[in-house]
Design a protein around this motif. Sequence first.
Motif, mmCIF file in Angstrom:
data_model
loop_
_atom_site.group_PDB
_atom_site.id
_atom_site.type_symbol
_atom_site.label_atom_id
_atom_site.label_comp_id
_atom_site.label_asym_id
_atom_site.label_seq_id
_atom_site.Cartn_x
_atom_site.Cartn_y
_atom_site.Cartn_z
ATOM 1 N N MET A 1 0.860 -1.191 0.000
ATOM 2 C CA MET A 1 0.000 0.000 0.000
ATOM 3 C C MET A 1 0.894 1.238 0.000
ATOM 4 S SD MET A 1 -3.319 0.821 2.348
ATOM 5 C CE MET A 1 -2.485 0.524 3.900
ATOM 6 N N GLN A 2 0.613 2.139 -0.907
ATOM 7 C CA GLN A 2 1.394 3.371 -1.038
ATOM 8 C C GLN A 2 0.639 4.507 -0.363
ATOM 9 O OE1 GLN A 2 4.333 4.326 -1.744
ATOM 10 N NE2 GLN A 2 4.509 5.685 -3.504
ATOM 11 N N GLU A 50 2.485 -0.659 9.352
ATOM 12 C CA GLU A 50 2.845 -1.775 10.231
ATOM 13 C C GLU A 50 1.818 -2.901 10.166
ATOM 14 O OE1 GLU A 50 5.168 1.004 13.558
ATOM 15 O OE2 GLU A 50 3.127 0.277 13.930
ATOM 16 N N LYS A 51 0.570 -2.536 9.898
ATOM 17 C CA LYS A 51 -0.500 -3.539 9.871
ATOM 18 C C LYS A 51 -0.645 -4.200 8.505
ATOM 19 C CE LYS A 51 -5.391 -4.117 11.080
ATOM 20 N NZ LYS A 51 -6.598 -3.433 11.629
ATOM 21 N N TYR A 52 -0.541 -3.413 7.431
ATOM 22 C CA TYR A 52 -0.821 -3.930 6.093
ATOM 23 C C TYR A 52 0.417 -3.990 5.190
ATOM 24 C CZ TYR A 52 -5.679 -2.969 7.410
ATOM 25 O OH TYR A 52 -6.891 -2.940 8.048
ATOM 26 N N GLY A 53 1.507 -3.367 5.622
ATOM 27 C CA GLY A 53 2.680 -3.279 4.759
ATOM 28 C C GLY A 53 2.566 -2.093 3.828
ATOM 29 N N ASP A 151 -11.200 2.120 11.069
ATOM 30 C CA ASP A 151 -11.650 0.781 11.437
ATOM 31 C C ASP A 151 -10.910 -0.302 10.665
ATOM 32 O OD1 ASP A 151 -13.457 1.882 13.234
ATOM 33 O OD2 ASP A 151 -15.075 1.976 11.763
ATOM 34 N N GLY A 152 -10.545 -0.019 9.433
ATOM 35 C CA GLY A 152 -9.827 -1.019 8.661
ATOM 36 C C GLY A 152 -9.774 -0.675 7.191
#
Length: 269
Positions: A1-2, A50-53, A151-152
């Motif tokens: 993800m950018q 940190e969560k998704y890269g 939330d996500g």
Amino acid sequence: MQMVVCVKQVPDTAEVRINPRTNTLVRAGVPAIINPYDAHAVEAAVQLKEKYGGQVTALSMGPPQAEEVLRRALGMGADRAILLSDRAFAGSDTLATSYILAAAIRAIGRETPVDLVFCGKQAIDGDTAQVGPGIATRLGFTQLTYVMAIDGVDLEKGQIQVQRKLEGKREVIRGRLPALLTVVKDLNELRYASLPALIRAARATITTWSKDDLDLDPASIGLKGSPTSVRRIFAPPARPGGELIPGDPRQAAAILVAKLVQTKIIADK
């Protein structure tokens, strides 16, 4: 993800004074800091990384000394930093600033498509809250303002769900990527940068782009591209002190009630 985070160097408003003769800001001796809302935007982007890269790029427009806020962003966990600095940018209002920043984000997107752009909800020196929405409009991104919680992110569906801070309530909303978020301080708590991160930030190379590095219309930047201008700055007149009511609590309360009745703030029963 950018992800791209727009950060601004601003004067510490706790130290700002106004020259009573010229009605202009006294900047001499006033420390420059990262816009507080932008710091929370950086933290939000780093937490999503940190969560998704992915990768976080810190982006700022300003004079060479604005590198300081970009190094702050790098110390917080951003991967790289780009400074937009050119004398031609001087005097840009929010319309011209959003135009320049949007052009830079397009240039970043030509390397890797940008999924999310983060901005603070407003800058404490101007308080307009116009640049973030202006960037979103120019890029055609989903616009999510006053974000107090994320939330996500569903990368497969290309969606993000956030909570927006409203007066006395919150709004849960889902939007499509790419999106631009303007965030409030409630979104997160800032973490202390680690010593290795601070050393990396101090040694990092800040990429600098000028007007020649971006596809810009000269008539849309700087003073030429700014239909608004600050005509005058002044300090509001000092307010007189409030009236102190003497006596013990019962006597003071009786006097206060009498005054409120006299001014018809409350009814006389």
